[in-house]
Design a protein around this motif. Structure first.
Motif, PDB file in Angstrom:
ATOM      1  N   GLY A 278       0.811  -1.208   0.000  1.00 19.50           N
ATOM      2  CA  GLY A 278       0.000   0.000   0.000  1.00 19.50           C
ATOM      3  C   GLY A 278       0.841   1.253   0.000  1.00 19.50           C
ATOM      4  N   GLN A 279       1.999   1.230   0.682  1.00 18.06           N
ATOM      5  CA  GLN A 279       2.870   2.406   0.670  1.00 18.06           C
ATOM      6  C   GLN A 279       3.464   2.638  -0.713  1.00 18.06           C
ATOM      7  N   GLU A 280       3.787   1.564  -1.404  1.00 18.92           N
ATOM      8  CA  GLU A 280       4.286   1.739  -2.781  1.00 18.92           C
ATOM      9  C   GLU A 280       3.215   2.353  -3.675  1.00 18.92           C
ATOM     10  N   GLN A 281       1.980   1.917  -3.521  1.00 18.41           N
ATOM     11  CA  GLN A 281       0.904   2.484  -4.330  1.00 18.41           C
ATOM     12  C   GLN A 281       0.687   3.963  -3.985  1.00 18.41           C
ATOM     13  N   LEU A 282       0.770   4.305  -2.684  1.00 17.57           N
ATOM     14  CA  LEU A 282       0.646   5.714  -2.301  1.00 17.57           C
ATOM     15  C   LEU A 282       1.774   6.547  -2.909  1.00 17.57           C
ATOM     16  N   GLY A 283       2.982   5.978  -2.949  1.00 13.89           N
ATOM     17  CA  GLY A 283       4.094   6.698  -3.561  1.00 13.89           C
ATOM     18  C   GLY A 283       3.861   6.975  -5.032  1.00 13.89           C
ATOM     19  N   ARG A 284       3.191   6.042  -5.737  1.00 16.22           N
ATOM     20  CA  ARG A 284       2.880   6.289  -7.156  1.00 16.22           C
ATOM     21  C   ARG A 284       1.746   7.304  -7.307  1.00 16.22           C
ATOM     22  N   ASP A 285       0.770   7.261  -6.380  1.00 20.97           N
ATOM     23  CA  ASP A 285      -0.355   8.199  -6.482  1.00 20.97           C
ATOM     24  C   ASP A 285       0.035   9.611  -6.056  1.00 20.97           C
ATOM     25  N   TYR A 286       0.900   9.721  -5.050  1.00 20.60           N
ATOM     26  CA  TYR A 286       1.300  11.040  -4.524  1.00 20.60           C
ATOM     27  C   TYR A 286       2.821  11.088  -4.496  1.00 20.60           C
ATOM     28  N   PRO A 287       3.448  11.630  -5.532  1.00 21.72           N
ATOM     29  CA  PRO A 287       4.918  11.626  -5.622  1.00 21.72           C
ATOM     30  C   PRO A 287       5.605  12.332  -4.459  1.00 21.72           C
ATOM     31  N   ASP A 288       4.915  13.272  -3.781  1.00 19.45           N
ATOM     32  CA  ASP A 288       5.555  13.969  -2.658  1.00 19.45           C
ATOM     33  C   ASP A 288       5.927  13.027  -1.528  1.00 19.45           C
ATOM     34  N   LEU A 289       5.292  11.852  -1.448  1.00 12.56           N
ATOM     35  CA  LEU A 289       5.587  10.919  -0.371  1.00 12.56           C
ATOM     36  C   LEU A 289       6.950  10.257  -0.529  1.00 12.56           C
ATOM     37  N   ALA A 290       7.648  10.546  -1.624  1.00 15.44           N
ATOM     38  CA  ALA A 290       9.014  10.030  -1.764  1.00 15.44           C
ATOM     39  C   ALA A 290       9.946  10.646  -0.728  1.00 15.44           C
ATOM     40  N   THR A 291       9.521  11.729  -0.108  1.00 13.29           N
ATOM     41  CA  THR A 291      10.354  12.414   0.890  1.00 13.29           C
ATOM     42  C   THR A 291       9.943  12.048   2.317  1.00 13.29           C
ATOM     43  N   VAL A 292       9.329  10.884   2.515  1.00 14.31           N
ATOM     44  CA  VAL A 292       8.878  10.508   3.862  1.00 14.31           C
ATOM     45  C   VAL A 292      10.058  10.421   4.824  1.00 14.31           C
ATOM     46  N   ARG A 293      11.166   9.856   4.376  1.00  8.61           N
ATOM     47  CA  ARG A 293      12.332   9.746   5.266  1.00  8.61           C
ATOM     48  C   ARG A 293      12.817  11.132   5.673  1.00  8.61           C
ATOM     49  N   GLU A 294      12.866  12.053   4.714  1.00  3.80           N
ATOM     50  CA  GLU A 294      13.252  13.427   5.055  1.00  3.80           C
ATOM     51  C   GLU A 294      12.247  14.045   6.028  1.00  3.80           C
ATOM     52  N   ALA A 295      10.950  13.765   5.816  1.00  2.00           N
ATOM     53  CA  ALA A 295       9.925  14.319   6.702  1.00  2.00           C
ATOM     54  C   ALA A 295      10.122  13.847   8.135  1.00  2.00           C
ATOM     55  N   ARG A 296      10.510  12.585   8.319  1.00  2.00           N
ATOM     56  CA  ARG A 296      10.756  12.092   9.677  1.00  2.00           C
ATOM     57  C   ARG A 296      11.902  12.864  10.333  1.00  2.00           C
ATOM     58  N   GLY A 297      12.959  13.108   9.568  1.00  6.35           N
ATOM     59  CA  GLY A 297      14.068  13.869  10.130  1.00  6.35           C
ATOM     60  C   GLY A 297      13.686  15.297  10.468  1.00  6.35           C
ATOM     61  N   VAL A 298      12.912  15.936   9.585  1.00  5.25           N
ATOM     62  CA  VAL A 298      12.466  17.308   9.852  1.00  5.25           C
ATOM     63  C   VAL A 298      11.585  17.341  11.104  1.00  5.25           C
ATOM     64  N   ALA A 324      -0.636  20.136  23.132  1.00  4.55           N
ATOM     65  CA  ALA A 324       0.569  20.532  22.407  1.00  4.55           C
ATOM     66  C   ALA A 324       1.770  19.700  22.848  1.00  4.55           C
ATOM     67  N   HIS A 325       1.863  19.417  24.145  1.00  2.00           N
ATOM     68  CA  HIS A 325       2.955  18.568  24.627  1.00  2.00           C
ATOM     69  C   HIS A 325       2.812  17.145  24.084  1.00  2.00           C
ATOM     70  N   ALA A 326       1.558  16.664  23.978  1.00  2.00           N
ATOM     71  CA  ALA A 326       1.337  15.325  23.421  1.00  2.00           C
ATOM     72  C   ALA A 326       1.729  15.271  21.954  1.00  2.00           C
ATOM     73  N   VAL A 327       1.552  16.373  21.212  1.00  2.00           N
ATOM     74  CA  VAL A 327       1.961  16.404  19.807  1.00  2.00           C
ATOM     75  C   VAL A 327       3.452  16.115  19.694  1.00  2.00           C
ATOM     76  N   VAL A 328       4.250  16.773  20.536  1.00  2.00           N
ATOM     77  CA  VAL A 328       5.701  16.586  20.477  1.00  2.00           C
ATOM     78  C   VAL A 328       6.088  15.188  20.932  1.00  2.00           C
ATOM     79  N   THR A 329       5.551  14.756  22.076  1.00  2.00           N
ATOM     80  CA  THR A 329       5.933  13.452  22.638  1.00  2.00           C
ATOM     81  C   THR A 329       5.565  12.305  21.704  1.00  2.00           C
ATOM     82  N   GLU A 330       4.336  12.314  21.198  1.00  2.00           N
ATOM     83  CA  GLU A 330       3.880  11.216  20.351  1.00  2.00           C
ATOM     84  C   GLU A 330       4.544  11.239  18.981  1.00  2.00           C
ATOM     85  N   THR A 331       4.855  12.404  18.458  1.00  2.00           N
ATOM     86  CA  THR A 331       5.536  12.470  17.160  1.00  2.00           C
ATOM     87  C   THR A 331       6.919  11.841  17.257  1.00  2.00           C
ATOM     88  N   VAL A 332       7.649  12.179  18.322  1.00  2.00           N
ATOM     89  CA  VAL A 332       8.992  11.614  18.495  1.00  2.00           C
ATOM     90  C   VAL A 332       8.926  10.098  18.686  1.00  2.00           C
TER      91      VAL A 332
END
Length: 681
Positions: A278-298, A324-332
């Protein structure tokens, strides 16, 4: 005139339970009781109409003006007024009122003596001039002789003359006007405590459906569509430019950065709910998702910078600060790692909906549910005019999870599916109950109560005295009789709008919380919580009705707040409750460990049973033969003895005469495991 007749006889009682009027017929023997009953009936009915249809106040006239000659007197002009018991007060002609004499009478009645003071030397005293209904018994006549054992001695008054008298009081009076917000406050109690419960209910309302879906779809993918792709691209672009600055961000920047982190983390979390195909199909449907690894680092860089921000200044409201604190904690914890956190399906799916669920937030949700339930039960216990008869039973039946001790900072402890479901169900039940109570309280205000009155005097004017002289007269703030009664005066600016809202809010079926439904297959479609960290505006017909009742219009008297006694819990009790909550948590953990050990023991027993069934019967027979051969060989070795030279017996060590020889060792029995089936030992 009878004075012991109670309600309905024309006395000072403001509520009439029943009316009785005489019935005349031919040949009836009329007595004074029959004729008095007729007078009392008509008088009581007239007073009932006056106080219920019109209310207390001045109907017309009764203007108060300065006396032409000055001094301590005023002039009261002719007019008509009603007191709060419905008595007509008629001043037929202008009256010259000596205010100083009334002040002196007031002091004498209060102190019991005449101090001889004529004027107030300090000046600036303020009084209220009132008119009071008064009855006088007049025109006495001598009664004819009767057969009664105790006839009235002398003359008896034959008439009741209705009159009045003027009195002065300090500048305070009983306001008989009924503000509809006052009755609403009787149902809601202290507004600060009510708002505390309502605000926490609004926060839980943003999470109720999300909690339900996350608990029911722990293994399902959450649909990633064009809207999510748009949020992904926008948030990633903003964070690329602003996440890597030096030093902690300013409060406005921290708020904006938190919103972009929440949006980007939700999009990545939705992406993580798909399997590799499913992630491969999402990558073909939405090319911006090719930067998911970069998004995790950001996201990791942005969260690290947000941890240094001043959260109290960025989020003054503690309810939003925890989110707001939960946003940071859960994202990390759930998104920044390369493959997400597959071991926390509930937390990942909560974050995918834009509603992060941290450990600290779960602890607060439990406390919020307890606070809302306690407030509802407290208000229902004091509700004297409740119309939703099943509401208290529904509130008492709500299953609220117990309190938990405060978690350590940045705790990432995972929630169980059962805990998430319990919080979701309790939030839905108590949120519906709170709206039912607010609806019931708002609709009850449309029925003004019959007021009791303890002060039957009618205010005519406020007077200001300087020494012996009246220097100021004000009649503008006295009560005026209006069609429908002075109690309705507060309603006129808002009555029609309230009626319109009531048609859409009141007398409707009891609201029921509708749980979100999931598709039988495929990704789950869930909206993103855009306004989770916003202002949470209160909209809708019910909120408009409450605001209209509690917000005074220009010139309207504000609702009368209730002064309730607030009971605070001692610190010893609070500490004991926290310790009890910790013990409950430990007991739950031990119970779960015991259940796990029981499951492992059952699995081991099952494996042993399978192994015993798989051992062939011939193998058991062969083992028995080998054991028999080994036993015979051992017996032969013992009979022959060791291959060693004989040594003569030492003195004192040989066998005694007549002693029996030692018996050979007993033969070793066959092992139970080697016996054949059916063989007895």
């Amino acid at each position: 005139m009878r004075t012991d007749c109670g309600c309905g006889c024309g006395g000072d009682a403001t509520r009439t339970s029943a009316f009785v009027r005489p019935r005349f017929f031919a040949g009836q023997l009329l007595t004074e009781d029959d004729l008095s009953l007729l007078v009392e009936y008509t008088t009581a009915k007239a007073r009932l109409h006056n106080r219920s249809l019109y209310g207390p106040g001045v109907i017309c006239g009764l203007g108060v003006t300065c006396d032409p000659c000055g001094g301590g007197t005023v002039a009261v002009h002719p007019g008509h007024a009603l007191d709060c018991t419905g008595n007509d007060i008629v001043v037929p002609c202008a009256e010259r009122v000596d205010v100083q004499a009334l002040v002196r009478e007031r002091r004498i009645s209060g102190l019991g003596v005449d101090c001889g003071e004529h004027c107030d030397d300090e000046g600036g005293r303020r009084y209220g001039l009132y008119v009071r209904y008064r009855e006088l018994s007049v025109e006495p006549v001598a009664p004819y002789a009767t057969e009664e054992p105790c006839p009235s001695p002398g003359c008896v008054p034959s008439r009741i003359q209705e009159g009045f008298q003027f009195v002065v009081k300090c500048d305070d009076f009983e306001d008989h006007r009924h503000n509809p917000g006052t009755r609403l406050l009787m149902s809601l109690g202290d507004l600060a405590r009510a708002d505390r419960a309502r605000t926490r209910d609004r926060r839980l309302g943003h999470y109720a459906d999300a909690l339900t879906v996350a608990s029911l779809a722990t293994g399902r993918a959450f649909r990633f569509d064009a809207a999510d792709a748009g949020r992904y691209a926008t948030a990633l672009g903003w964070l690329r430019e602003n996440a890597g600055g030096e030093g902690p961000p300013s409060p406005p920047t921290a708020r904006e950065m938190t919103e972009h982190v929440r949006a980007l983390a939700a999009a990545v979390a939705r992406y993580d709910t798909y399997d590799p195909a499913g992630q491969e199909q999402l990558g073909r449907d939405y090319p911006d998702l090719a930067t998911v690894r970069e998004a995790r680092g950001v996201l990791g860089t942005a969260c690290e910078r947000l941890r240094g921000a001043d959260m109290a200044a960025s989020w003054p409201d503690p309810l939003r600060r925890t989110i707001a604190h939960a946003v940071v904690t859960e994202t990390v914890a759930r998104v920044v790692p390369e493959r997400g956190d597959p071991e926390a399906p509930c937390e990942v799916r909560m974050l995918a909906q834009g509603t992060p669920l941290a450990h600290a937030l779960r602890v607060e949700f439990r406390a919020d549910l307890g606070l809302i339930r306690e407030w509802l039960l407290c208000r229902l216990d004091q509700a004297a005019d409740l119309a939703d008869c099943a509401l208290r039973t529904d509130v008492a039946a709500a299953d609220v999870p117990p309190l938990l001790p405060p978690p350590p900072p940045d705790s990432t402890e995972k929630a169980t599916v059962a805990e998430v479901q319990q919080i979701a169900e309790a939030a839905a039940a108590l949120g519906t109950a709170l709206r039912r109570l607010l609806t019931d309280a708002a609709c009850a205000t449309l029925n003004p109560p019959c007021g009791d009155c303890t002060d039957t005097d009618v205010l005519l004017a406020r007077l200001e005295l300087d020494g012996c002289d009246v220097v100021r007269v004000c009649s503008a703030t006295r009560e005026q009789v209006l069609p429908g009664g002075s109690a309705y005066g507060e309603w006129l600016p808002k009555l029609y709008r309230l009626r319109e809202l009531a048609e859409r809010v009141c007398c409707l079926p009891v609201p029921q919380h509708q749980k979100p439904t999931l598709p039988s297959e495929g990704p789950v479609a869930r909206p993103y919580a855009d306004d989770l960290l916003g202002d949470w505006p209160r909209t809708g017909d019910l909120e408009e009705m409450l605001s209209l009742l509690l917000t005074p219009a220009p010139g309207e008297t504000p609702p009368k707040a209730l002064h309730e006694q607030v009971y605070t819990t001692p610190s010893e009790v609070t500490d004991s409750m926290q310790e009890l909550a910790r013990l409950r948590t430990q007991v739950s953990d031990l119970t779960a460990a015991v259940e796990g050990l029981r499951a492992q023991l059952g699995s081991a027993r099952t494996q042993m049973t399978h192994l015993e069934e798989q051992v062939p019967e011939r193998l058991g027979t062969r083992l028995a033969d080998l054991e028999d051969t080994s036993d015979r060989a051992a017996d032969q070795g013992l009979d022959q003895g060791p291959d060693q030279p004989d040594r003569p017996d030492q003195p004192g060590q040989g066998p005694e005469q007549g002693a029996e020889p030692a018996k050979p060792p007993a033969k070793r029995g066959r092992s139970p495991r080697s016996r054949k089936p059916g063989e007895t030992p």
